[in-house]
Design a protein around this motif. Structure first.
Motif, PDB file in Angstrom:
ATOM      1  N   HIS A  17       0.874  -1.159   0.002  1.00 13.09           N
ATOM      2  CA  HIS A  17       0.167  -0.072   0.051  1.00 13.09           C
ATOM      3  C   HIS A  17       0.854   1.299  -0.121  1.00 13.09           C
ATOM      4  O   HIS A  17       0.455   2.492   0.465  1.00 13.09           O
ATOM      5  CB  HIS A  17      -0.893  -0.199   1.097  1.00 13.09           C
ATOM      6  N   PRO A  19       2.050   4.222  -1.494  1.00 12.61           N
ATOM      7  CA  PRO A  19       1.638   5.035  -2.518  1.00 12.61           C
ATOM      8  C   PRO A  19       2.642   5.571  -3.440  1.00 12.61           C
ATOM      9  O   PRO A  19       3.882   5.943  -3.090  1.00 12.61           O
ATOM     10  CB  PRO A  19       1.085   6.602  -1.850  1.00 12.61           C
ATOM     11  N   GLY A 152      -3.808  11.293  -1.309  1.00  9.97           N
ATOM     12  CA  GLY A 152      -3.339  10.274  -1.708  1.00  9.97           C
ATOM     13  C   GLY A 152      -2.080   9.479  -0.886  1.00  9.97           C
ATOM     14  O   GLY A 152      -1.828   8.289  -1.014  1.00  9.97           O
ATOM     15  N   VAL A 154      -0.483   8.031   2.574  1.00 13.53           N
ATOM     16  CA  VAL A 154      -0.621   6.845   3.617  1.00 13.53           C
ATOM     17  C   VAL A 154      -0.374   7.372   4.989  1.00 13.53           C
ATOM     18  O   VAL A 154       0.924   7.603   5.332  1.00 13.53           O
ATOM     19  CB  VAL A 154      -0.416   5.422   3.200  1.00 13.53           C
ATOM     20  N   TRP A 169      -9.982  10.854   6.113  1.00  7.94           N
ATOM     21  CA  TRP A 169      -9.341   9.424   5.823  1.00  7.94           C
ATOM     22  C   TRP A 169     -10.030   8.321   5.476  1.00  7.94           C
ATOM     23  O   TRP A 169     -11.209   8.044   5.758  1.00  7.94           O
ATOM     24  CB  TRP A 169      -8.474   8.954   7.162  1.00  7.94           C
ATOM     25  N   LEU A 172      -7.848   1.528   4.523  1.00  7.20           N
ATOM     26  CA  LEU A 172      -7.172   0.564   3.500  1.00  7.20           C
ATOM     27  C   LEU A 172      -7.195  -0.780   4.070  1.00  7.20           C
ATOM     28  O   LEU A 172      -7.051  -0.929   5.439  1.00  7.20           O
ATOM     29  CB  LEU A 172      -5.854   0.856   3.217  1.00  7.20           C
ATOM     30  N   ASN A 181      -5.731   5.997   3.739  1.00  8.32           N
ATOM     31  CA  ASN A 181      -5.419   6.728   2.810  1.00  8.32           C
ATOM     32  C   ASN A 181      -6.026   8.235   3.082  1.00  8.32           C
ATOM     33  O   ASN A 181      -7.072   8.484   3.581  1.00  8.32           O
ATOM     34  CB  ASN A 181      -6.079   6.202   1.448  1.00  8.32           C
TER      35      ASN A 181
END
Length: 183
Positions: A17, A19, A152, A154, A169, A172, A181
Motif C-alpha cells: 500500500h 503510494p 493520496g 498513507v 481518511w 485501507l 489513505n
C-alpha cells in the motif's frame, strides 16, 4: 513490532500500500520512532521498492535516550528478514545498516505536538502514538497529519488506533497493518 524490525506479513502489507509518487524525493515522517527499528524497517522496504529514488525519513522521538542511540542501532542477524542481509554490514558489536540506509533517516529529538515546518509527506508512520495522548492532543496530531500528508498519501497507525469520522481518511485493507489513505 514495537522495538523490533517488521517481518513477513506486516512488511508485505505495508509494502503493498505504499503510494506512488512522481516526485524525485519520497518523504516519510515517523514521529514516535523510539529506538529506530520502525524507521529502519520503512527505509529498507522503500529502498527495495525505489532503489533509484531519493528517500528522506524524518524520525523523531521525545525520549532522548532512545533517539540518541537510534542512528547507531546494532542488532543480531536473527532480528532481520534474510532478504535484508545485503543492506547490512558487520561491526565489532554486531550488524548495522549500510551507510546508504542510515543516510536516508534523520533522527532528531522532537515532540509531535511541537514539530516545526516540514515538506509534504508521502507516508506518515505513527504507530502507537495517538493512544498515548489525551483526546485533545489526538485531534491536534491528526490535524497536523492532515496538513502535512499529500493527498493520496498513507497514514500508518497502531492496531488499536483510529482516525475518527472518516472525512479526511479512508481505511485501507492492508492485512495486519492499520493504514489510512489521505483524501
Amino acid at each position: 513490532y514495537t522495538g523490533a524490525f517488521w517481518k513477513d506479513t506486516y512488511g508485505e502489507g505495508f509494502a503493498a500500500h505504499i503510494p506512488d509518487s512522481d516526485s524525485t524525493v519520497y518523504n516519510v515522517w515517523n514521529p514516535g520512532c523510539g529506538n529506530g527499528h520502525e524507521s529502519y524497517s520503512v527505509a529498507v522496504i522503500l529502498k527495495k521498492r525505489y532503489s533509484n529514488r531519493q528517500i528522506k525519513i524524518w524520525a523523531g522521538d521525545k525520549d532522548l535516550l532512545q533517539i540518541s542511540t537510534a542512528p547507531n542501532l546494532v542488532f543480531h542477524p536473527d532480528e532481520i528478514p534474510p532478504e535484508w542481509e545485503d543492506l547490512t554490514v558487520q561491526g565489532k558489536n554486531g550488524l548495522t545498516f549500510r551507510s546508504d540506509i542510515k543516510e536516508m533517516i534523520l533522527f532528531e529529538f522532537s515532540d509531535v505536538l511541537s514539530v516545526s515546518s516540514m515538506p509534504k509527506m508521502d507516508i506518515i508512520v505513527a504507530r502507537d502514538l495517538l493512544s498515548f495522548q489525551n483526546k485533545e492532543d489526538q485531534e491536534r496530531i491528526l490535524e497536523r497529519f492532515d496538513e502535512v500528508l499529500k493527498p493520496g498519501g498513507v497514514l500508518v497507525l497502531g492496531d488499536n488506533e483510529d482516525v475518527g469520522d472518516g472525512r479526511v481518511w479512508e481505511s485501507l485493507e492492508a492485512g495486519p497493518v492499520n493504514m489510512f489513505n489521505h483524501r
